[in-house]
Design a protein around this motif. Structure first.
Motif, PDB file in Angstrom:
ATOM      1  N   LYS A 119     -11.322   7.430  -7.062  1.00  0.00           N
ATOM      2  CA  LYS A 119     -12.711   7.659  -6.163  1.00  0.00           C
ATOM      3  C   LYS A 119     -12.532   6.686  -4.816  1.00  0.00           C
ATOM      4  N   LEU A 120     -12.935   7.478  -3.866  1.00  0.00           N
ATOM      5  CA  LEU A 120     -13.156   6.744  -2.526  1.00  0.00           C
ATOM      6  C   LEU A 120     -14.508   6.180  -2.224  1.00  0.00           C
ATOM      7  N   PHE A 121     -14.603   5.026  -1.635  1.00  0.00           N
ATOM      8  CA  PHE A 121     -16.070   4.465  -1.437  1.00  0.00           C
ATOM      9  C   PHE A 121     -16.505   4.680  -0.030  1.00  0.00           C
ATOM     10  N   LYS A 122     -15.624   4.959   0.767  1.00  0.00           N
ATOM     11  CA  LYS A 122     -16.097   5.392   2.068  1.00  0.00           C
ATOM     12  C   LYS A 122     -15.707   6.911   2.428  1.00  0.00           C
ATOM     13  N   GLU A 123     -16.049   7.490   3.742  1.00  0.00           N
ATOM     14  CA  GLU A 123     -15.632   8.669   4.022  1.00  0.00           C
ATOM     15  C   GLU A 123     -14.101   9.057   3.822  1.00  0.00           C
ATOM     16  N   SER A 124     -13.705  10.032   3.350  1.00  0.00           N
ATOM     17  CA  SER A 124     -12.247   9.971   3.140  1.00  0.00           C
ATOM     18  C   SER A 124     -11.343  10.132   4.544  1.00  0.00           C
ATOM     19  N   GLU A 125     -12.041  10.522   5.525  1.00  0.00           N
ATOM     20  CA  GLU A 125     -11.196  10.450   6.872  1.00  0.00           C
ATOM     21  C   GLU A 125     -11.076   9.116   7.146  1.00  0.00           C
ATOM     22  N   LYS A 126     -11.663   8.154   6.560  1.00  0.00           N
ATOM     23  CA  LYS A 126     -11.439   6.653   7.255  1.00  0.00           C
ATOM     24  C   LYS A 126     -10.250   6.092   6.592  1.00  0.00           C
ATOM     25  N   TYR A 127      -9.793   6.438   5.412  1.00  0.00           N
ATOM     26  CA  TYR A 127      -8.680   6.093   4.883  1.00  0.00           C
ATOM     27  C   TYR A 127      -7.557   6.481   5.275  1.00  0.00           C
ATOM     28  N   ALA A 128      -6.340   5.739   5.498  1.00  0.00           N
ATOM     29  CA  ALA A 128      -5.059   6.361   6.001  1.00  0.00           C
ATOM     30  C   ALA A 128      -3.872   5.405   5.202  1.00  0.00           C
ATOM     31  N   LEU A 129      -2.888   6.367   5.323  1.00  0.00           N
ATOM     32  CA  LEU A 129      -1.479   5.680   4.431  1.00  0.00           C
ATOM     33  C   LEU A 129      -0.810   4.790   5.619  1.00  0.00           C
ATOM     34  N   LYS A 130      -0.418   3.716   5.351  1.00  0.00           N
ATOM     35  CA  LYS A 130       0.225   2.903   6.136  1.00  0.00           C
ATOM     36  C   LYS A 130       1.538   2.338   5.398  1.00  0.00           C
ATOM     37  N   ASP A 131       2.779   2.527   5.772  1.00  0.00           N
ATOM     38  CA  ASP A 131       4.013   1.684   5.136  1.00  0.00           C
ATOM     39  C   ASP A 131       4.106   0.428   5.866  1.00  0.00           C
ATOM     40  N   PHE A 132       5.010  -0.536   5.476  1.00  0.00           N
ATOM     41  CA  PHE A 132       5.207  -1.858   5.971  1.00  0.00           C
ATOM     42  C   PHE A 132       6.639  -1.873   6.892  1.00  0.00           C
ATOM     43  N   PHE A 133       6.984  -0.643   7.321  1.00  0.00           N
ATOM     44  CA  PHE A 133       8.283  -0.763   8.322  1.00  0.00           C
ATOM     45  C   PHE A 133       7.868  -1.383   9.543  1.00  0.00           C
ATOM     46  N   GLY A 134       6.783  -0.907  10.194  1.00  0.00           N
ATOM     47  CA  GLY A 134       6.343  -1.405  11.520  1.00  0.00           C
ATOM     48  C   GLY A 134       7.399  -0.786  12.563  1.00  0.00           C
ATOM     49  N   SER A 135       8.038  -1.659  13.463  1.00  0.00           N
ATOM     50  CA  SER A 135       9.049  -1.131  14.232  1.00  0.00           C
ATOM     51  C   SER A 135      10.565  -1.149  13.376  1.00  0.00           C
ATOM     52  N   LYS A 136      10.785  -1.433  12.373  1.00  0.00           N
ATOM     53  CA  LYS A 136      11.992  -1.922  11.651  1.00  0.00           C
ATOM     54  C   LYS A 136      12.132  -0.249  11.167  1.00  0.00           C
ATOM     55  N   THR A 137      13.699  -0.115  11.051  1.00  0.00           N
ATOM     56  CA  THR A 137      14.361   1.099  10.611  1.00  0.00           C
ATOM     57  C   THR A 137      14.646   0.883   8.965  1.00  0.00           C
ATOM     58  N   GLU A 138      14.720   0.024   8.532  1.00  0.00           N
ATOM     59  CA  GLU A 138      14.851  -0.433   7.317  1.00  0.00           C
ATOM     60  C   GLU A 138      14.270  -1.723   6.485  1.00  0.00           C
ATOM     61  N   LEU A 139      14.008  -1.620   5.341  1.00  0.00           N
ATOM     62  CA  LEU A 139      13.370  -2.844   4.579  1.00  0.00           C
ATOM     63  C   LEU A 139      14.398  -3.467   3.391  1.00  0.00           C
ATOM     64  N   ASN A 140      14.379  -4.546   3.168  1.00  0.00           N
ATOM     65  CA  ASN A 140      14.974  -5.042   2.037  1.00  0.00           C
ATOM     66  C   ASN A 140      14.109  -5.362   0.750  1.00  0.00           C
ATOM     67  N   LEU A 141      14.407  -4.669  -0.359  1.00  0.00           N
ATOM     68  CA  LEU A 141      13.484  -4.920  -1.608  1.00  0.00           C
ATOM     69  C   LEU A 141      13.974  -5.992  -2.631  1.00  0.00           C
ATOM     70  N   ASP A 142      13.359  -6.644  -3.212  1.00  0.00           N
ATOM     71  CA  ASP A 142      13.872  -7.426  -4.179  1.00  0.00           C
ATOM     72  C   ASP A 142      13.892  -6.564  -5.535  1.00  0.00           C
ATOM     73  N   ILE A 143      15.205  -6.188  -5.997  1.00  0.00           N
ATOM     74  CA  ILE A 143      15.250  -5.215  -7.120  1.00  0.00           C
ATOM     75  C   ILE A 143      14.641  -5.978  -8.700  1.00  0.00           C
ATOM     76  N   SER A 144      14.556  -7.540  -8.655  1.00  0.00           N
ATOM     77  CA  SER A 144      14.058  -8.030  -9.601  1.00  0.00           C
ATOM     78  C   SER A 144      12.431  -8.314  -9.696  1.00  0.00           C
ATOM     79  N   LYS A 145      11.808  -7.562  -8.489  1.00  0.00           N
ATOM     80  CA  LYS A 145      10.287  -7.866  -8.406  1.00  0.00           C
ATOM     81  C   LYS A 145       9.658  -6.576  -8.425  1.00  0.00           C
ATOM     82  N   LYS A 146       8.377  -6.989  -8.478  1.00  0.00           N
ATOM     83  CA  LYS A 146       7.533  -5.485  -8.055  1.00  0.00           C
ATOM     84  C   LYS A 146       7.333  -5.526  -6.532  1.00  0.00           C
ATOM     85  N   ASN A 147       7.460  -4.420  -6.029  1.00  0.00           N
ATOM     86  CA  ASN A 147       7.536  -4.431  -4.361  1.00  0.00           C
ATOM     87  C   ASN A 147       6.293  -3.475  -3.655  1.00  0.00           C
ATOM     88  N   ALA A 148       5.440  -4.048  -3.017  1.00  0.00           N
ATOM     89  CA  ALA A 148       4.601  -3.082  -2.506  1.00  0.00           C
ATOM     90  C   ALA A 148       5.332  -2.149  -1.433  1.00  0.00           C
TER      91      ALA A 148
END
Length: 203
Positions: free
Chosen positions: A127-156
């Motif tokens: 369930k969304l608690f505001k108008e659906s159009e106000k929500y947006a998907l965003k990743d965490f790359f920003g201006s980067k072309t690749e990111l490093n994840l820690d395989i031993s952890k939970k990564n957002a």
């Protein structure tokens, strides 16, 4: 070179090797290469993004993908979107893996679907608690072309957010996703009352 310096250099080399072994390189591909299809996707408020993972440590691992829902700065619930450990069939058998994520915000609901090389997840709804159009998907790359994840952890890997609102009435999504603020603190820091975080784990 004295003994202390030699020991320090040896420790740094060992630490760097151990750190490199825990790293998964992540890249992404967004949306559709067909501009007309992308226009329809945007019109329907659908988000499609493929994440590509690469590491020698992936071989033999299982993938678990979860979603954390936050409301008023507190974790409301965690739901599993896909758990690869349910069957050996889903075990990663190489040093590379790609996963497509599908999200749709419409009619007051968030709909999720995940497609891997060996699986398709169930469709989940939140369930969304505001108008659906106000929500947006965003990743965490920003201006980067690749990111490093820690395989031993939970990564957002994704945030589904409403914008932070400034004093002049303007809003920003990217400011939130590219802030380097810990995922669980985004709501409190940016005064966002409701949002979701998509996480990935390699087990």
């Amino acid at each position: 070179m004295n003994t202390k310096i030699k020991l320090l250099l040896t420790f740094l080399v060992i630490s760097n090797i151990a750190f490199a072994q825990n790293i998964v390189k992540m890249t992404n591909n967004y949306g559709s290469e067909n501009s007309e299809i992308q226009d329809i996707i945007d019109f329907e408020n659908i988000y499609i993004e493929k994440l590509n993972f690469e590491s020698k440590e992936l071989n033999g691992k299982f993938i678990t993908i979860s979603i954390d829902e936050y409301k008023n700065g507190k974790l409301k619930q965690t739901s599993i979107l896909f758990d690869g450990s349910e069957s050996d069939y889903f075990k990663i058998s190489s040093d590379k893996e790609s996963i497509k994520f599908f999200f749709k915000m419409n009619d007051g609901k968030l709909k999720t679907y995940i497609r891997g090389q060996k699986f398709g997840s169930k469709k989940s709804f939140f369930k969304l608690f505001k108008e659906s159009e106000k929500y947006a998907l965003k990743d965490f790359f920003g201006s980067k072309t690749e990111l490093n994840l820690d395989i031993s952890k939970k990564n957002a890997v994704f945030a589904i957010i409403t914008p932070t609102i400034h004093k002049d009435g303007s809003g920003s999504y990217c400011e939130v996703a590219q802030s380097n603020i810990e995922a669980e603190k985004l709501g409190e820091h940016f005064s966002i009352p409701h949002y979701f975080i998509i996480n990935i784990e390699f087990k």
